[in-house]
Design an enzyme around this catalytic site. Structure first.
Site, PDB file in Angstrom:
ATOM      1  N   LYS A  15     -79.825 -31.308 -40.770  1.00  0.00           N
ATOM      2  CA  LYS A  15     -80.906 -31.753 -41.667  1.00  0.00           C
ATOM      3  C   LYS A  15     -81.453 -30.586 -42.490  1.00  0.00           C
ATOM      4  CE  LYS A  15     -83.596 -33.389 -38.385  1.00  0.00           C
ATOM      5  NZ  LYS A  15     -82.813 -33.113 -37.183  1.00  0.00           N
ATOM      6  N   ARG A  90     -90.917 -38.309 -35.351  1.00  0.00           N
ATOM      7  CA  ARG A  90     -90.030 -38.158 -34.197  1.00  0.00           C
ATOM      8  C   ARG A  90     -90.441 -39.074 -33.054  1.00  0.00           C
ATOM      9  NH1 ARG A  90     -88.301 -32.573 -35.496  1.00  0.00           N
ATOM     10  NH2 ARG A  90     -86.616 -31.971 -34.114  1.00  0.00           N
ATOM     11  N   ARG A 129     -75.854 -21.389 -34.383  1.00  0.00           N
ATOM     12  CA  ARG A 129     -76.764 -21.246 -35.538  1.00  0.00           C
ATOM     13  C   ARG A 129     -77.499 -19.903 -35.494  1.00  0.00           C
ATOM     14  NH1 ARG A 129     -80.903 -25.955 -36.813  1.00  0.00           N
ATOM     15  NH2 ARG A 129     -81.782 -25.543 -34.785  1.00  0.00           N
ATOM     16  N   ARG A 162     -82.726 -18.774 -32.789  1.00  0.00           N
ATOM     17  CA  ARG A 162     -84.011 -19.375 -32.422  1.00  0.00           C
ATOM     18  C   ARG A 162     -84.142 -19.475 -30.914  1.00  0.00           C
ATOM     19  NH1 ARG A 162     -84.740 -24.816 -35.859  1.00  0.00           N
ATOM     20  NH2 ARG A 162     -85.213 -25.609 -33.789  1.00  0.00           N
ATOM     21  N   ARG A 173     -83.542 -30.952 -25.856  1.00  0.00           N
ATOM     22  CA  ARG A 173     -83.927 -31.490 -27.165  1.00  0.00           C
ATOM     23  C   ARG A 173     -83.158 -32.772 -27.457  1.00  0.00           C
ATOM     24  NH1 ARG A 173     -82.818 -26.215 -30.387  1.00  0.00           N
ATOM     25  NH2 ARG A 173     -82.974 -27.534 -32.233  1.00  0.00           N
TER      26      ARG A 173
END
Ligand code: ADP
Length: 218
Positions: A15, A90, A129, A162, A173
């Site tokens: 996203k 969410r 990432r 992160r 998550r």
């Protein structure tokens, strides 16, 4: 062109990457609750301090904190001619409040773009990432590496992983997504919001092409 868009999908589906490009192409601000929460943490605001523990465990931040941030953001003048929501809503209660907020501010969503990809691909994307601490640009160690390892192409700052991008936290998550966020899609459908399903397998350009077509053509 003025568009009110919403990107929806599990963590790691891309996203943020697609949002950066869409925001540029349509000239609309990228409103990402995850980025707003991380900015609040970095600047040590009381809200950021409360949110940090949840984020570090891979849990959703309580609705009231996120709603406070978003309510302020959607009243800023740059959202008058469109916005791109990312990472919100969410939970079903967040979706209901969004509905009320949009009605109150005289806005409506033009498209909800729902991205999906298999879970193992999501884990692969998130665990590789790397994010620029300074400008928030994102990279992937295999599929979108920076020119010089560990350094942002765009601004030259150091890339970090992160703190919630470790494999154990990613699994949490994804569990939170299945339990609390997936039901939001049923809410959108029941309320007849303009949902478009997008296959998020493939490379970034292919996925962008599908999203762009869904915004313009349908
Ligand atoms: P991702 O989509 O990869 O999980 P985000 O940057 O959107 O990344 O979100 C990171 C974290 O911020 C989430 O795991 C959650 O803890 C918190 N967060 C972001 N948006 C919301 C929201 N709308 N409601 C509750 N928590 C949120």
């Amino acid at each position: 062109m003025s568009e009110n868009l919403l990107l929806f999908g599990p963590p790691g589906v891309g996203k943020g990457t697609q949002a950066a490009r869409l925001s540029k192409v349509f000239g609309i601000p990228h409103v990402a609750t995850g980025d707003m929460l991380r900015a609040a943490i970095q600047s040590y605001t009381p809200l950021g301090q409360r949110a940090k523990g949840f984020i570090d465990k891979g849990q959703l931040v309580p609705d009231e904190l996120v709603l406070e941030l978003l309510g302020e953001r959607l009243q800023q003048p740059d959202t008058k001619t469109g916005f791109l929501l990312d990472g919100f809503p969410r939970t079903v209660p967040q979706a209901k409040v969004l509905d009320e907020m949009l009605t109150k501010y005289g806005k409506k969503l033009d498209r909800i773009l729902v991205l999906d990809a298999p879970e193992e691909e999501l884990v692969r994307r998130i665990s590789g990432r790397r994010t620029c601490q300074a400008c928030q640009a994102t990279y992937h160690v295999d599929s979108n590496p920076p020119k010089a390892s560990g350094v942002c192409d765009r601004c030259g700052a150091v890339l970090i992983q992160r703190s919630d991008d470790s494999e154990e936290i990613i699994r949490n998550r994804l569990r939170e997504f299945g339990a609390k966020t997936k039901p939001v899609l049923d809410y959108f459908t029941a309320e007849k919001w303009p949902v478009r399903m997008i296959d998020a397998n493939g490379n970034m350009d292919q996925i962008f092409g599908r999203i762009y077509a869904a915004v313009l053509l349908s």
